[in-house]
Scaffold this motif. Structure first.
Motif, mmCIF file in Angstrom:
data_model
loop_
_atom_site.group_PDB
_atom_site.id
_atom_site.type_symbol
_atom_site.label_atom_id
_atom_site.label_comp_id
_atom_site.label_asym_id
_atom_site.label_seq_id
_atom_site.Cartn_x
_atom_site.Cartn_y
_atom_site.Cartn_z
ATOM 1 N N GLY A 199 0.790 -1.223 0.000
ATOM 2 C CA GLY A 199 0.000 0.000 0.000
ATOM 3 C C GLY A 199 0.820 1.270 0.000
ATOM 4 N N GLY A 200 2.124 1.134 0.188
ATOM 5 C CA GLY A 200 2.997 2.297 0.230
ATOM 6 C C GLY A 200 3.383 2.802 -1.143
ATOM 7 N N SER A 201 4.258 3.784 -1.142
ATOM 8 C CA SER A 201 4.690 4.431 -2.387
ATOM 9 C C SER A 201 6.202 4.543 -2.443
ATOM 10 N N LEU A 202 6.684 4.570 -3.665
ATOM 11 C CA LEU A 202 8.092 4.841 -3.940
ATOM 12 C C LEU A 202 8.167 5.660 -5.213
ATOM 13 N N ARG A 203 9.239 6.425 -5.333
ATOM 14 C CA ARG A 203 9.476 7.180 -6.551
ATOM 15 C C ARG A 203 10.861 6.830 -7.078
ATOM 16 N N LEU A 204 10.885 6.261 -8.252
ATOM 17 C CA LEU A 204 12.149 5.944 -8.901
ATOM 18 C C LEU A 204 12.563 7.079 -9.825
ATOM 19 N N SER A 205 13.866 7.244 -9.943
ATOM 20 C CA SER A 205 14.415 8.229 -10.874
ATOM 21 C C SER A 205 15.371 7.533 -11.823
ATOM 22 N N CYS A 206 15.509 8.105 -12.999
ATOM 23 C CA CYS A 206 16.444 7.581 -13.993
ATOM 24 C C CYS A 206 17.143 8.758 -14.643
ATOM 25 N N ALA A 207 18.437 8.829 -14.450
ATOM 26 C CA ALA A 207 19.223 9.930 -14.998
ATOM 27 C C ALA A 207 20.050 9.445 -16.185
ATOM 28 N N ILE A 208 20.102 10.266 -17.203
ATOM 29 C CA ILE A 208 20.843 9.948 -18.421
ATOM 30 C C ILE A 208 21.993 10.938 -18.591
ATOM 31 N N SER A 209 23.128 10.431 -19.014
ATOM 32 C CA SER A 209 24.243 11.312 -19.358
ATOM 33 C C SER A 209 24.921 10.779 -20.606
ATOM 34 N N GLY A 210 25.632 11.649 -21.271
ATOM 35 C CA GLY A 210 26.391 11.251 -22.447
ATOM 36 C C GLY A 210 25.727 11.560 -23.773
ATOM 37 N N ARG A 211 24.445 11.889 -23.727
ATOM 38 C CA ARG A 211 23.738 12.277 -24.947
ATOM 39 C C ARG A 211 22.511 13.077 -24.557
ATOM 40 N N THR A 212 21.973 13.814 -25.495
ATOM 41 C CA THR A 212 20.811 14.646 -25.213
ATOM 42 C C THR A 212 19.620 13.798 -24.797
ATOM 43 N N PHE A 213 19.151 14.042 -23.580
ATOM 44 C CA PHE A 213 18.072 13.230 -23.009
ATOM 45 C C PHE A 213 16.829 13.257 -23.871
#
Length: 124
Positions: free
Chosen positions: A15-29
């Motif tokens: 029932g809980g929540s999480l927030r995932l992030s995804c970061a990109i580097s090396g090229r235009t996102f």
């Protein structure tokens, strides 16, 4: 060289929540369509959601529709996955993928870039 880095996984109760992030580097996102996949132990990799380059088109798989929300901030080179109403069956390693426009609907190619994954564990 393109790098894809996920973060935000962890242990949460049902029932809980999480927030995932995804970061990109090396090229235009903004040149990438993006997607989230997951893989649970003993199961095949599963497509969850895709988002197009501009962020105005998304496609969700049925198991997460209505509970997960994908977004992206092209200015910050980052994609997010807000996961609410988590269930034990959501337990898996979650992967961020960057690639062609076909990723929006979950179609992967050999030229896609994958992160190392982040573990999400939902306790009952």
């Amino acid at each position: 060289q393109v790098q894809v880095v996920e973060s935000g996984g962890g242990l949460v109760q049902t029932g809980g929540s999480l927030r995932l992030s995804c970061a990109i580097s090396g090229r235009t996102f903004s040149s990438f369509a993006m997607a989230w996949f997951r893989q649970a132990p003993g199961k095949e990799r599963e497509f969850l959601v895709g988002i197009n380059r501009s962020g105005d088109t998304t496609y969700y798989a049925d198991p997460v529709k209505g509970r997960f929300t994908v977004s992206r901030d092209n200015a910050k080179n980052t994609m997010y996955l807000q996961m609410d109403s988590l269930k034990p069956e959501d337990t898996a390693v979650y992967y961020c993928v960057a690639g062609s426009g076909r990723l929006t609907i979950g179609t992967t190619t050999s030229t896609d870039y994958w992160g190392q994954g982040t573990q999400v564990t939902v306790s009952s």
